[in-house]
Write a protein that holds these residues in place. Structure first.
Motif, mmCIF file in Angstrom:
data_model
loop_
_atom_site.group_PDB
_atom_site.id
_atom_site.type_symbol
_atom_site.label_atom_id
_atom_site.label_comp_id
_atom_site.label_asym_id
_atom_site.label_seq_id
_atom_site.Cartn_x
_atom_site.Cartn_y
_atom_site.Cartn_z
ATOM 1 N N THR A 6 2.481 16.962 -4.115
ATOM 2 C CA THR A 6 1.347 16.202 -3.592
ATOM 3 C C THR A 6 0.079 17.016 -3.780
ATOM 4 O O THR A 6 0.083 18.243 -3.665
ATOM 5 C CB THR A 6 1.516 15.874 -2.094
ATOM 6 N N VAL A 7 -1.007 16.290 -4.060
ATOM 7 C CA VAL A 7 -2.307 16.933 -4.225
ATOM 8 C C VAL A 7 -3.389 15.882 -3.986
ATOM 9 O O VAL A 7 -3.202 14.706 -4.294
ATOM 10 C CB VAL A 7 -2.436 17.593 -5.624
ATOM 11 N N GLN A 8 -4.483 16.313 -3.394
ATOM 12 C CA GLN A 8 -5.638 15.444 -3.157
ATOM 13 C C GLN A 8 -6.380 15.231 -4.473
ATOM 14 O O GLN A 8 -6.518 16.171 -5.271
ATOM 15 C CB GLN A 8 -6.561 16.139 -2.146
ATOM 16 N N THR A 18 1.137 21.242 -3.800
ATOM 17 C CA THR A 18 2.248 21.430 -2.866
ATOM 18 C C THR A 18 3.493 20.801 -3.484
ATOM 19 O O THR A 18 3.493 19.602 -3.793
ATOM 20 C CB THR A 18 1.947 20.768 -1.511
ATOM 21 N N VAL A 19 4.544 21.590 -3.676
ATOM 22 C CA VAL A 19 5.793 21.098 -4.268
ATOM 23 C C VAL A 19 6.931 21.358 -3.285
ATOM 24 O O VAL A 19 7.077 22.465 -2.765
ATOM 25 C CB VAL A 19 6.091 21.781 -5.618
ATOM 26 N N ASP A 64 -8.130 11.921 -10.702
ATOM 27 C CA ASP A 64 -8.800 10.763 -10.119
ATOM 28 C C ASP A 64 -7.761 9.722 -9.707
ATOM 29 O O ASP A 64 -7.086 9.151 -10.560
ATOM 30 C CB ASP A 64 -9.789 10.174 -11.123
ATOM 31 N N TYR A 65 -7.646 9.490 -8.415
ATOM 32 C CA TYR A 65 -6.665 8.549 -7.876
ATOM 33 C C TYR A 65 -6.879 7.144 -8.433
ATOM 34 O O TYR A 65 -5.916 6.419 -8.667
ATOM 35 C CB TYR A 65 -6.753 8.540 -6.344
ATOM 36 N N GLU A 100 -9.092 9.984 -1.947
ATOM 37 C CA GLU A 100 -10.224 10.520 -1.204
ATOM 38 C C GLU A 100 -11.277 9.417 -1.146
ATOM 39 O O GLU A 100 -11.432 8.660 -2.094
ATOM 40 C CB GLU A 100 -10.757 11.746 -1.957
ATOM 41 N N ASN A 101 -12.010 9.337 -0.059
ATOM 42 C CA ASN A 101 -13.045 8.325 0.070
ATOM 43 C C ASN A 101 -14.255 8.756 -0.754
ATOM 44 O O ASN A 101 -15.222 9.295 -0.232
ATOM 45 C CB ASN A 101 -13.415 8.142 1.548
ATOM 46 N N ASP A 102 -14.177 8.507 -2.080
ATOM 47 C CA ASP A 102 -15.220 8.984 -2.983
ATOM 48 C C ASP A 102 -15.943 7.880 -3.727
ATOM 49 O O ASP A 102 -16.705 8.146 -4.651
ATOM 50 C CB ASP A 102 -14.632 10.006 -3.966
#
Length: 106
Positions: A6-8, A18-19, A64-65, A100-102
């Protein structure tokens, strides 16, 4: 074997992903024969890098999500046996991005 990462989105390049469980590799051989090289394979694999010594996965590019929510990669561990070939093992690594709220409302 499947690992979950997981990653932001917008995480700075070089930051660790994080793995879970931790990516660990071992080889019972000694010396050069016991060294293992890790690499990531698959669409989007260039956006990440993996350290062959620590097993840590790091962000290697802008994430970029809104473009890609997850990456399904293969981790390949290769031992260099000093001869013409090598032995390898693989595991699946799914990296999920957190939004992220971007973006402004339209």
């Amino acid at each position: 074997h499947t690992l979950q990462g997981t990653v932001q989105e917008n995480t700075p390049i070089g930051e660790q992903v994080t793995v879970i469980p931790d990516l660990t590799v071992s080889d019972k051989d000694f010396g050069t024969n016991g060294s293992v090289e890790l690499r990531l394979i698959g669409p989007g694999s260039s956006r990440f890098s993996v350290n062959s010594t620590t097993g840590h996965v790091h962000v290697n590019d802008i994430l970029d999500y809104e473009t890609t929510q997850s990456y399904s990669l293969t981790v390949e561990a290769r031992d260099m046996d000093g001869a013409s070939g090598y032995r390898s093992a693989t595991a699946r690594l799914i990296i999920e991005l957190y939004d992220e709220n971007d973006n402004l409302p339209q």
